[in-house]
Design an enzyme around this catalytic site. Structure first.
Site, short mmCIF file in Angstrom:
data_model
loop_
_atom_site.label_atom_id
_atom_site.label_comp_id
_atom_site.label_asym_id
_atom_site.label_seq_id
_atom_site.Cartn_x
_atom_site.Cartn_y
_atom_site.Cartn_z
N ASP A 4 3.86 -5.49 -4.79
CA ASP A 4 4.49 -5.43 -3.48
C ASP A 4 4.49 -6.81 -2.86
O ASP A 4 3.75 -7.69 -3.28
CB ASP A 4 3.68 -4.52 -2.55
CG ASP A 4 3.88 -3.07 -2.91
OD1 ASP A 4 4.77 -2.78 -3.71
OD2 ASP A 4 3.12 -2.24 -2.38
N LYS B 60 9.07 -4.38 -0.70
CA LYS B 60 10.05 -3.95 0.30
C LYS B 60 9.35 -3.88 1.64
O LYS B 60 8.32 -3.26 1.80
CB LYS B 60 10.68 -2.62 -0.07
CG LYS B 60 9.68 -1.53 -0.36
CD LYS B 60 10.42 -0.31 -0.81
CE LYS B 60 9.49 0.67 -1.44
NZ LYS B 60 8.85 1.67 -0.99
N MET C 67 1.61 -0.04 10.10
CA MET C 67 3.06 -0.26 10.20
C MET C 67 3.58 -0.02 11.61
O MET C 67 4.66 0.51 11.80
CB MET C 67 3.82 0.66 9.22
CG MET C 67 3.48 0.35 7.78
SD MET C 67 4.29 1.46 6.63
CE MET C 67 3.19 2.86 6.65
N1 SAH Z 1 -1.76 0.63 1.14
C1 SAH Z 1 -1.96 -0.28 2.24
C2 SAH Z 1 -1.08 0.03 3.42
C3 SAH Z 1 0.38 -0.16 3.15
S1 SAH Z 1 1.35 0.10 4.57
C4 SAH Z 1 -3.44 -0.26 2.65
O1 SAH Z 1 -4.17 0.59 2.17
O2 SAH Z 1 -3.83 -1.12 3.43
C5 SAH Z 1 1.52 -1.52 5.22
C6 SAH Z 1 0.76 -1.67 6.49
O3 SAH Z 1 -0.61 -1.87 6.23
C7 SAH Z 1 1.14 -2.87 7.31
O4 SAH Z 1 2.31 -2.63 8.09
C8 SAH Z 1 -0.07 -3.08 8.17
O5 SAH Z 1 -0.11 -2.17 9.22
C9 SAH Z 1 -1.16 -2.70 7.20
N2 SAH Z 1 -1.73 -3.89 6.53
C10 SAH Z 1 -1.74 -4.15 5.22
N3 SAH Z 1 -2.37 -5.31 4.97
C11 SAH Z 1 -2.76 -5.81 6.16
C12 SAH Z 1 -3.46 -6.97 6.57
N4 SAH Z 1 -3.87 -7.89 5.69
N5 SAH Z 1 -3.68 -7.16 7.89
C13 SAH Z 1 -3.26 -6.23 8.80
N6 SAH Z 1 -2.61 -5.12 8.45
C14 SAH Z 1 -2.36 -4.90 7.16
#
Ligand code: SAH
Length: 483
Positions: free
Chosen positions: A255, A277, A390
Site C-alpha cells: 500500500d 490507493k 480515516m
Molecule cells: N490497517 C491500518 C489502517 C488502514 S486505514 C492500521 O491498522 O493502522 C488508514 C488510516 O489509518 C489512515 O487514514 C489513518 O487514520 C490511520 N493511520 C495509518 N497509519 C497512520 C500513521 N502512521 N499515523 C496516523 N494515522 C495512521
C-alpha cells in the site's frame, strides 16, 4: 584525497591463497597482519630491518620470507597486495606511493586516508565471515557493531555454515531453482538444526538436515501469500516474523501507507508492486488486487501483501483471504501494530486509564455513509476512548454528531498525523475546536483522531518528536494569520 566525507568503499573478499603479499615492518602490528594473511593462505614476505620474536620464529620455520634492510621499491616485485605496517609515517607513505606507481593495492595500518584498501573489522564463524567498515570515518562505531555481532552470532552459525558448505551439491540438486532453494533454506533454518548445532549434537544435526531436505522435496513449487502488517511507519515497529517473510518474498504488493524504510528491508531482488490507493484517487480496485494476488501465487511465487498497520484493522485483509481461500491458495497472516496503538504510544496517550477510560473503540470515519451508520449514542458516552481512522475529511461531522448526542464540547481530542514517523505532528485541544485547529495546522492523512479524556495526556506525556500543537499556538500571530 582529503575531504570531510569518508570514501564509499567497494567491499570484496580476496582469495590470497598462494599469492605473494608484502608486509613492510617487523613489529607487533606487522605480526598481527602477517598472522591474518597466513591464515588466508597467502605467501607472505616481510621486509624490515629487524623482526620481533614471533616473526623471527616464523622466518626460521620458513612460514614467511624475510627481506632484511630498509624499504626498497623492488620489494614490491610480484606482490598482489602490500601492507605498510611500520611505525613511521614517512616510510608508510613511501611504500604506498611505490605501490601506487605499480598499481598494487596498499594498506597503511591505522591510516585510513593513505590506505588504498582497508582491512575491515571482522567477525569470524567457521567459513562465515562478516566484515564491517565505516570507510575509516567512524572506526569506533564499526568496532561497536562488531562487538554486537560477536554476541549476536554464537559458534553454531559457523557450524551451520560448515555443514551447508559440505552439502552444497546436495542442496543444489534438491532445489535447482534459486527461488525454491531460498524458500527451502528458510524452512531449514527454522527447523531444529541450529539448536542441535548449538548443543554440539552434530550427528543429530546431520539427521535433522537430511530430514529437512527430504521433507521439502515435494512442496517447493506452490506459491503462497503472506498478509503482513507493516506497522505505522517506523521500521523498528516491524515484527521479526514480518522481517523474515519480507526476506523470503518473490513479490511484494504494498500500500501507499507503507514507508520506504520498510520496503528497503525487504529482499533486494523481490519485485515491488505498489497497489496503493488513497481515498478517491482511483487506484487499483480491491477486485484487481485480489485477482493479482491469486494470479501471482498460482505462478508459484511467494507473495507478500504488505499493509500499513495491521492487515485486519481496516485493511481489507479479510476480503483478500476469502479470495485466496476460494482459489485454494496457501496463506498466513502476520499482524502489525495498528495506528491507534502506535499513535497512542508515540503521542504519549495511554488509550485506557483506570481513572478516565475503560474501553477503546476503533472506528472508521471514511465517508458520510460510514458516519451515518455508526451508533453515535454509544460513541458519545463517557469513560471510553474513541480512535477514528480515516477521519481527516469528516472532522466537522464527527464533532457535530458527538456533541449533539451528548458528549461535552470540552472533551479533549488529539489528532496524530504521521504517527511514529520523523515528521509526526500532534494537535491537541477540545472537541469544540477540532475542525478549526485541524484547518489551522493543515492536518493531512494519514492522521488518527483520538477523542476522550486520555487525549489530554499528549500535552504532559509526549516524548517523541515535536511538542503537541495546542490552542496557544493558534493564538500566536503568524499561525493566526494562516487560519
Ligand atoms: N490497517 C491500518 C489502517 C488502514 S486505514 C492500521 O491498522 O493502522 C488508514 C488510516 O489509518 C489512515 O487514514 C489513518 O487514520 C490511520 N493511520 C495509518 N497509519 C497512520 C500513521 N502512521 N499515523 C496516523 N494515522 C495512521
Amino acid at each position: 584525497m582529503s575531504s570531510d566525507a569518508a570514501p564509499k568503499l567497494f567491499p570484496l573478499f580476496a582469495d590470497l591463497r598462494g599469492r605473494r603479499v608484502l608486509v613492510v615492518g617487523g613489529g607487533a602490528v606487522a605480526r598481527r597482519k602477517v598472522e591474518a594473511l597466513l591464515s588466508a593462505g597467502a605467501d607472505v614476505v616481510v621486509g624490515a630491518p629487524a623482526l620481533e620474536p614471533a616473526l623471527a620464529e616464523w622466518n626460521t620455520q620458513a612460514r614467511i620470507e624475510f627481506i632484511d634492510g630498509p624499504f626498497a621499491a623492488h620489494w614490491l616485485d610480484d606482490a598482489w597486495l602490500v601492507i605498510a605496517a611500520t611505525d613511521e609515517a614517512t616510510i608508510n607513505r613511501a611504500v604506498v606511493e611505490a605501490a601506487d606507481a605499480r598499481r598494487i593495492f596498499a594498506n597503511a595500518v591505522d591510516d585510513a586516508e593513505l590506505s588504498r584498501f582497508h582491512v575491515p573489522a571482522r567477525v569470524e564463524r567457521g567459513p562465515l565471515q562478516i566484515a564491517i567498515s565505516s570507510g575509516g570515518g567512524a572506526p569506533m562505531l564499526a568496532r561497536l557493531v562488531r562487538e554486537e555481532l560477536e554476541t549476536r552470532f554464537d559458534e553454531s552459525i559457523g557450524a551451520l555454515a560448515e555443514l551447508l558448505t559440505r552439502h552444497r551439491e546436495r542442496i543444489r540438486t534438491r532445489w535447482p531453482d534459486i527461488g525454491a532453494r531460498r524458500h527451502g533454506f528458510a524452512k531449514l533454518l527454522s527447523s531444529p538444526l541450529q539448536g542441535l548445532l548449538r548443543k554440539r549434537q552434530h550427528l543429530a544435526a546431520e539427521r535433522a538436515f537430511d530430514a529437512a531436505l527430504r521433507e521439502h522435496e515435494t512442496d517447493s513449487t506452490t506459491g503462497s501469500v503472506a498478509l503482513v502488517g507493516a506497522g505505522p511507519g517506523d521500521p523498528g515497529l516491524l515484527t521479526l516474523r514480518a522481517l523474515r517473510v519480507l526476506n523470503e518474498a518473490d513479490v511484494i504488493l504494498h500500500d501507499r501507507l507503507v514507508s520506504d524504510e520498510i520496503l528497503q528491508l525487504a529482499r533486494r531482488d523481490a519485485e515491488r508492486i505498489s497497489v496503493g490507493k488513497l481515498a478517491g484517487d482511483g487506484g487499483h480496485s480491491q477486485a484487481d488486487i485480489n485477482a493479482l494476488l491469486v494470479k501471482l501465487a498460482q505462478t508459484g511465487k511467494r507473495v507478500v501483501r504488505l499493509k500499513g498497520g495491521d492487515p485486519f484493522v481496516f485493511g481489507r485483509g479479510g476480503e483478500e483471504l476469502q479470495a485466496l481461500r476460494t482459489h485454494g491458495i496457501d496463506y498466513e497472516v502476520v499482524p502489525g501494530i495498528t495506528a491507534a496503538v502506535a499513535c497512542g504510544a508515540y503521542a504519549g496517550i495511554p488509550l485506557t486509564h483506570r481513572e478516565h477510560a475503560q474501553s477503546l473503540r476503533i472506528v472508521t470515519a471514511h465517508g458520510k455513509e460510514d458516519l451515518d451508520t455508526l451508533d453515535w449514542t454509544s460513541l458519545a458516552r463517557g469513560r471510553q476512548t474513541l480512535a477514528f481512522y480515516m477521519g481527516v475529511a469528516g472532522l466537522e461531522r464527527i464533532r457535530e454528531r458527538l456533541t449533539s448526542h451528548g458528549l461535552a464540547a470540552t472533551t479533549p481530542f488529539a489528532l496524530v498525523e504521521n504517527g511514529s514517523r520523523p515528521e509526526q505532528r500532534v494537535v491537541t485541544g477540545s472537541l469544540a475546536d477540532l475542525p478549526a485547529l485541524a484547518r489551522l495546522h493543515e492536518v493531512r492523512a494519514p492522521a488518527l483522531l483520538v477523542v476522550g479524556e486520555v487525549a489530554a495526556f499528549a500535552n504532559s506525556l509526549h516524548w517523541f518528536g515535536r511538542e503537541p500543537l495546542t490552542r496557544t499556538d493558534a493564538a500566536s500571530p503568524s499561525l493566526a494569520a494562516a487560519a
